[in-house]
Design an enzyme around this catalytic site. Structure first.
Site, PDB file in Angstrom:
ATOM      1  N   ASN A  80      22.568 -31.149 -10.140  1.00 42.52           N
ATOM      2  CA  ASN A  80      23.057 -29.787  -9.947  1.00 42.52           C
ATOM      3  C   ASN A  80      22.797 -28.988 -11.232  1.00 42.52           C
ATOM      4  OD1 ASN A  80      24.556 -27.653  -8.728  1.00 42.52           O
ATOM      5  ND2 ASN A  80      26.333 -28.261  -9.922  1.00 42.52           N
TER       6      ASN A  80
ATOM      7  N   VAL B 272      28.399 -30.712  -6.243  1.00 46.36           N
ATOM      8  CA  VAL B 272      28.247 -29.352  -6.766  1.00 46.36           C
ATOM      9  C   VAL B 272      29.543 -28.926  -7.450  1.00 46.36           C
ATOM     10  CG1 VAL B 272      26.492 -28.696  -5.090  1.00 46.36           C
ATOM     11  CG2 VAL B 272      28.895 -28.317  -4.553  1.00 46.36           C
ATOM     12  N   CYS B 273      29.445 -27.858  -8.209  1.00 41.45           N
ATOM     13  CA  CYS B 273      30.585 -27.341  -8.969  1.00 41.45           C
ATOM     14  C   CYS B 273      31.736 -27.035  -8.020  1.00 41.45           C
ATOM     15  CB  CYS B 273      30.180 -26.075  -9.718  1.00 41.45           C
ATOM     16  SG  CYS B 273      28.899 -26.403 -10.949  1.00 41.45           S
ATOM     17  N   PRO B 274      32.925 -27.343  -8.437  1.00 40.61           N
ATOM     18  CA  PRO B 274      33.387 -27.799  -9.750  1.00 40.61           C
ATOM     19  C   PRO B 274      33.517 -29.311  -9.877  1.00 40.61           C
ATOM     20  CG  PRO B 274      35.308 -27.245  -8.483  1.00 40.61           C
ATOM     21  CD  PRO B 274      34.081 -26.986  -7.590  1.00 40.61           C
TER      22      PRO B 274
END
Length: 70
Positions: free
Chosen positions: A35, A8-10
């Site tokens: 994602n 997932v981000c980042p």
């Protein structure tokens, strides 16, 4: 190919940035992600680095391939 499923981000953006900077100009990078925000964030990182985003393709339900020309 950079397989970033389950990230997932980042992290997808950071991994893509490292790959962009490590690979030779003219090569093609394929980023695989599950994602959804990465479908916008990864191309944005590539464009900021002056790279060409060839497309974002859904390769199966909930999984996308982002193709970047370096």
């Amino acid at each position: 190919m950079l397989d970033l499923k389950d990230r997932v981000c980042p992290y997808p953006q950071l991994a893509t940035l490292r790959a962009i900077r490590a690979l030779p100009p003219g090569s093609t990078l394929e980023v695989i992600t599950d994602n959804p925000p990465s479908c916008e964030n990864v191309p944005a990182v590539a464009r900021r680095e002056g790279k060409e985003v060839l497309g974002v393709f859904e390769v199966e339900p909930g999984v996308w391939k982002i193709v970047i020309r370096l």
